[in-house]
Design an enzyme around this catalytic site. Structure first.
Site, mmCIF file in Angstrom:
data_model
loop_
_atom_site.group_PDB
_atom_site.id
_atom_site.type_symbol
_atom_site.label_atom_id
_atom_site.label_comp_id
_atom_site.label_asym_id
_atom_site.label_seq_id
_atom_site.Cartn_x
_atom_site.Cartn_y
_atom_site.Cartn_z
ATOM 1 N N LYS A 25 -50.479 -17.529 -27.475
ATOM 2 C CA LYS A 25 -51.635 -16.636 -27.371
ATOM 3 C C LYS A 25 -51.233 -15.556 -26.365
ATOM 4 O O LYS A 25 -51.000 -15.845 -25.188
ATOM 5 C CB LYS A 25 -52.877 -17.383 -26.882
ATOM 6 C CG LYS A 25 -54.083 -16.448 -26.814
ATOM 7 C CD LYS A 25 -55.237 -17.082 -26.080
ATOM 8 C CE LYS A 25 -56.349 -16.109 -25.758
ATOM 9 N NZ LYS A 25 -55.999 -15.041 -24.832
ATOM 10 N N GLY B 33 -52.118 -19.945 -15.196
ATOM 11 C CA GLY B 33 -53.197 -19.002 -14.909
ATOM 12 C C GLY B 33 -54.182 -19.587 -13.917
ATOM 13 O O GLY B 33 -53.789 -20.303 -12.996
ATOM 14 N N SER B 34 -55.466 -19.315 -14.163
ATOM 15 C CA SER B 34 -56.500 -19.724 -13.197
ATOM 16 C C SER B 34 -56.829 -21.204 -13.317
ATOM 17 O O SER B 34 -56.608 -21.828 -14.368
ATOM 18 C CB SER B 34 -57.766 -18.911 -13.449
ATOM 19 O OG SER B 34 -58.296 -19.247 -14.719
ATOM 20 N N GLY C 68 -59.547 -21.618 -16.119
ATOM 21 C CA GLY C 68 -58.995 -21.561 -17.473
ATOM 22 C C GLY C 68 -58.177 -22.805 -17.796
ATOM 23 O O GLY C 68 -58.372 -23.441 -18.842
ATOM 24 N N GLY C 69 -57.272 -23.166 -16.904
ATOM 25 C CA GLY C 69 -56.382 -24.310 -17.134
ATOM 26 C C GLY C 69 -57.157 -25.613 -17.277
ATOM 27 O O GLY C 69 -56.850 -26.445 -18.137
ATOM 28 N N GLU D 165 -50.490 -25.052 -15.253
ATOM 29 C CA GLU D 165 -50.131 -24.735 -13.874
ATOM 30 C C GLU D 165 -51.221 -23.812 -13.369
ATOM 31 O O GLU D 165 -51.430 -22.738 -13.930
ATOM 32 C CB GLU D 165 -48.766 -24.053 -13.834
ATOM 33 C CG GLU D 165 -48.282 -23.865 -12.427
ATOM 34 C CD GLU D 165 -47.325 -22.708 -12.297
ATOM 35 O OE1 GLU D 165 -46.383 -22.601 -13.077
ATOM 36 O OE2 GLU D 165 -47.559 -21.897 -11.393
ATOM 37 N N CYS E 246 -47.715 -17.577 -7.824
ATOM 38 C CA CYS E 246 -48.363 -18.885 -7.658
ATOM 39 C C CYS E 246 -47.831 -19.573 -6.403
ATOM 40 O O CYS E 246 -48.437 -20.516 -5.909
ATOM 41 C CB CYS E 246 -48.113 -19.742 -8.883
ATOM 42 S SG CYS E 246 -46.408 -19.718 -9.412
ATOM 43 N N GLU F 152 -57.617 -20.783 -3.407
ATOM 44 C CA GLU F 152 -56.568 -19.765 -3.582
ATOM 45 C C GLU F 152 -57.218 -18.376 -3.642
ATOM 46 O O GLU F 152 -58.218 -18.175 -4.336
ATOM 47 C CB GLU F 152 -55.824 -20.022 -4.901
ATOM 48 C CG GLU F 152 -54.721 -19.012 -5.178
ATOM 49 C CD GLU F 152 -54.114 -19.168 -6.575
ATOM 50 O OE1 GLU F 152 -52.891 -19.174 -6.673
ATOM 51 O OE2 GLU F 152 -54.877 -19.284 -7.555
#
Ligand code: NAP
Length: 494
Positions: free
Chosen positions: A149, A206-207, A210-211, A230, A267, A358
C-alpha cells in the site's frame, strides 16, 4: 493524484497474489535472489528522476535520498545473498535411530514461506522502508508475493519504484501477481488488505495508532495472522555520572546533531535524556541548548507530520513543571519543525504519561534525577523501546548493575557511548523491541534475519530422500549449512 483502488480491485490483486504464491514458493533460492538483484538494478536505472521526485514529495535533501537509495539497493543485494546462502531457513536434520525404543524417526525441519504479505511503507524512509524496502525484500526472499500500500506522502516515488519491481519481475519470468502496488486513501483499503483471507502476514512502519489498529484487525480475523508493526520509540539515553563529568560538552554537541538529524524524523531519535541533577548536567544542558539554538528548523515530511509534531510539542511544553531550555533561534516556516529541548524533574515525569509519548521530530526532554536510584526508577517505568543508550565509563557500568539490567530489559538495541540514530544493515543488527516499539520483539525489521518474519517451520517426518526439498536432501545439493544430529555442517549425509 492516483486513483484509489476499489475493494473489488484489492480483492482481485490478492487473489492473483495467492495464485502467484503457489508458483513462487517453488522457485529455487537462486531464482528468488536473481529477482531481488534485478529489482536493485532497475531501481538504480531510475537515476535522477527517482531522487528528484522523492525530493519534491518528502522535502528530504538530495544527499539523504541518494544515501537511502544506495542503502535500499544494498538491502536488496545483501538479502538476496542471504536468501541463497539459506542460513535463515534453519535447516535441522535428525537422522533416524531404528534401534531406539521406541524407534526414533527421521526428522528434517526448515522454514517455508507464509503466503502473500501486505507492506505498509514508512513515510520517513521513502526507499529503504517503503515500496522495495526491507519488508518487501525480506518477503521476496522468504518466498512470498507482496502487496504494497503506497504511502500517500510519496505516492509518485512509490509508483516509480513499483514500476522497477514489475520490470524486474517480467525480466525474471516471475508469476503474475508476485507484486501489486495499491493506492488507497482512508483506512478502508488498508483494512481490506489485512483482513483478506489469503493475506498471511503484514509489515508496517508508522504511528502507534495505525500499527496497533492493523494488528488488532489481523487478530480479529477468523484466522489471525502475524503483523510486524514497528511503531513509536523515545530511545532513552542514560548519562552516567563519571562519563558526564568527563565529557558533558562533547556529549551535548554529539546529541544536538542526533536529535535534529533529518528534522528528528527517525524512529531512533533520542527523545529522552536521563541523568543525575547537578553541575555536570547543567554544563550538558547549557551546551545542548546553545547548539540547538543554532540549528534551523527543517521542513517535515508532510503537513500531517508537521502538525502532529507542533501539537505534541506545544502540549508537552505546557505540562506542569516542564521547563523549555532552548528552541531554534530561527522562526519556523510553514510545515517546519523547530528544534526544541525541555527539562523536567524525574518525579514529575514519572507521574505524567503525556511526557512518556513519542514526539516525532527534533525534540528531546532531559529528565533530572535526584540520584542513581531515581534513574533506576525512571528506567523501570519506561515502555518498550527500539533502542536504549548508556553514555558511561567502564566504572559507571560496573557500579550500576541494576540500572544497566533495567535499561537492557526494555530495548532491542543497547548502545554504549554513541547515538541511536544510524541503523547499520547487517546480520547482527536488531531493529525491533518490546511493545509498544513493535508488536513482536523477537523479530528484526533490519538485517537478513528479518526474512524469518515471513516464514514458518515445517518438520518432515520419515520422508524418502528423493521427495524432500533440496535444502534437506542427504546429498545437500545446495551446499548450505545445516544442523545435522546437533552439529553445524555442510557435509553430505551418508
Ligand atoms: P501512519 O499515520 O501510521 O500511516 C502509515 C500508513 O498506515 C499509511 O499508509 C496509512 O494510511 C496507514 N494507516 C494508518 N492507520 C491506519 C488504520 N487505522 N487502518 C488502516 N491503515 C492505516 O504514519 P505516517 O503517516 O507515516 O506518520 C504519522 C505519524 O506516525 C508521525 O507523526 C509519527 O508520530 C509516526 N511515525 C513513526 C515512525 C516510526 O518509525 N516510529 C515512522 C513514521 C511515522 P493513510 O495514509 O491512508 O492514512
Amino acid at each position: 493524484m492516483f486513483k484509489d483502488a476499489t475493494i473489488d480491485e484489492i480483492n482481485g490483486s490478492i487473489e492473483l497474489a495467492w495464485k502467484a504464491f503457489h508458483d513462487y514458493r517453488k522457485l529455487s533460492l537462486k531464482h528468488r535472489a536473481a529477482f531481488m538483484k534485478a529489482i536493485a538494478v532497475e531501481i538504480d536505472a531510475l537515476g535522477t528522476s527517482l531522487i528528484e521526485t522523492a525530493m519534491k514529495e518528502t522535502n528530504l535533501p538530495e544527499a539523504r535520498l541518494m544515501g537511502e537509495r544506495a542503502r535500499t539497493i544494498f538491502q536488496l543485494n545483501s538479502y538476496a545473498d542471504a536468501c541463497e546462502k539459506a542460513d535463515w531457513l534453519e535447516a535441522r536434520i535428525d537422522t533416524a535411530i531404528p534401534t531406539k525404543t521406541p524407534p526414533k524417526p527421521d526428522l528434517r525441519k526448515m522454514l517455508v514461506p507464509l503466503g502473500p504479505v501486505v507492506v505498509f511503507g514508512a513515510s520517513n524512509f521513502p526507499f529503504a522502508y517503503s515500496t522495495a524496502g526491507g519488508d518487501t525484500a525480506c518477503a521476496f526472499a522468504a518466498g512470498c508475493p507482496v502487496i504494497v500500500k503506497a504511502h500517500p506522502a510519496h505516492a509518485q516515488t512509490s509508483e516509480l519504484v513499483a514500476g522497477a519491481i514489475l520490470k524486474a519481475a517480467e525480466k525474471c519470468n516471475m508469476p503474475k501477481g508476485i507484486f501489486t502496488h495499491i493506492h488507497s486513501s482512508g483506512f478502508e483499503g488498508g483494512r481490506a488488505l489485512v483482513t483478506h483471507t489469503h493475506v498471511r502476514a503484514v509489515g508496517f512502519t508508522g504511528s502507534f495508532i495505525g500499527g496497533k489498529a492493523l494488528f488488532d484487525a489481523a487478530n480479529q480475523r477468523k484466522e489471525p495472522i502475524p503483523v510486524f508493526s514497528e511503531m513509536g520509540s523515545v530511545n532513552p539515553v542514560f548519562l552516567m555520572p563519571e562519563k558526564l563529568k568527563e565529557s558533558a560538552a562533547d556529549i551535548a554537541k554529539m546529541y544536538a546533531g542526533s536529535i535534529t538529524l533529518s528534522t528528528g524524523q527517525f524512529c531512533t531519535n533520542p527523545g529522552l535524556i536521563i541523568a543525575v541533577d547537578g553541575n555536570d548536567l547543567n554544563i550538558f544542558i547549557d551546551k545542548l541548548g546553545e547548539e540547538i539554538k543554532n540549528i534551523a528548523p527543517g521542513t517535515m515530511l508532510h503537513p500531517g507530520i508537521a502538525k502532529l509534531y507542533n501539537e505534541k510539542r506545544i502540549s508537552a511544553l505546557a505540562q506542569k513543571d516542564v521547563e523549555t531550555v532552548s528552541v531554534s533561534s530561527v522562526a519556523p516556516k510553514e510545515n517546519q519543525g523547530t528544534p526544541t529541548i525541555a527539562t523536567v524533574h524525574a518525579h514529575v515525569f514519572l507521574d505524567n504519561p503525556v511526557l512518556h509519548q513519542e514526539i516525532f521530530g527534533p525534540y528531546s526532554l532531559v529528565i533530572k534525577c535526584k540520584d542513581a536510584n531515581e534513574m533506576l526508577e525512571v528506567a523501570k517505568h519506561l515502555e518498550g523501546q527500539l533502542t536504549s543508550t548508556l553514555m558511561a565509563t567502564v566504572n559507571d557500568v560496573r557500579e550500576n548493575d541494576e540500572l544497566v539490567e533495567a535499561v537492557k530489559n526494555i530495548c532491542g538495541r543497547f548502545i554504549l557511548n554513541g547515538v541511536p540514530t544510524g541503523v547499520e544493515v547487517c546480520l547482527s543488527m536488531h531493529h525491533g523491541g518490546p511493545f509498544p516499539a513493535t508488536t513482536d520483539s523477537r523479530y528484526s525489521s533490519v538485517g537478513a534475519d528479518g526474512i524469518k518474519r515471513f516464514a514458518r517451520p515445517v518438520s518432515f517426518q520419515n520422508w524418502a530422500n528423493e521427495l524432500l526439498p533440496d535444502e534437506l536432501k542427504n546429498e545437500n545439493p545446495l551446499h548450505i549449512w545445516r544442523t545435522v544430529n546437533n552439529e553445524l555442517t555442510k557435509d553430505v549425509i551418508k
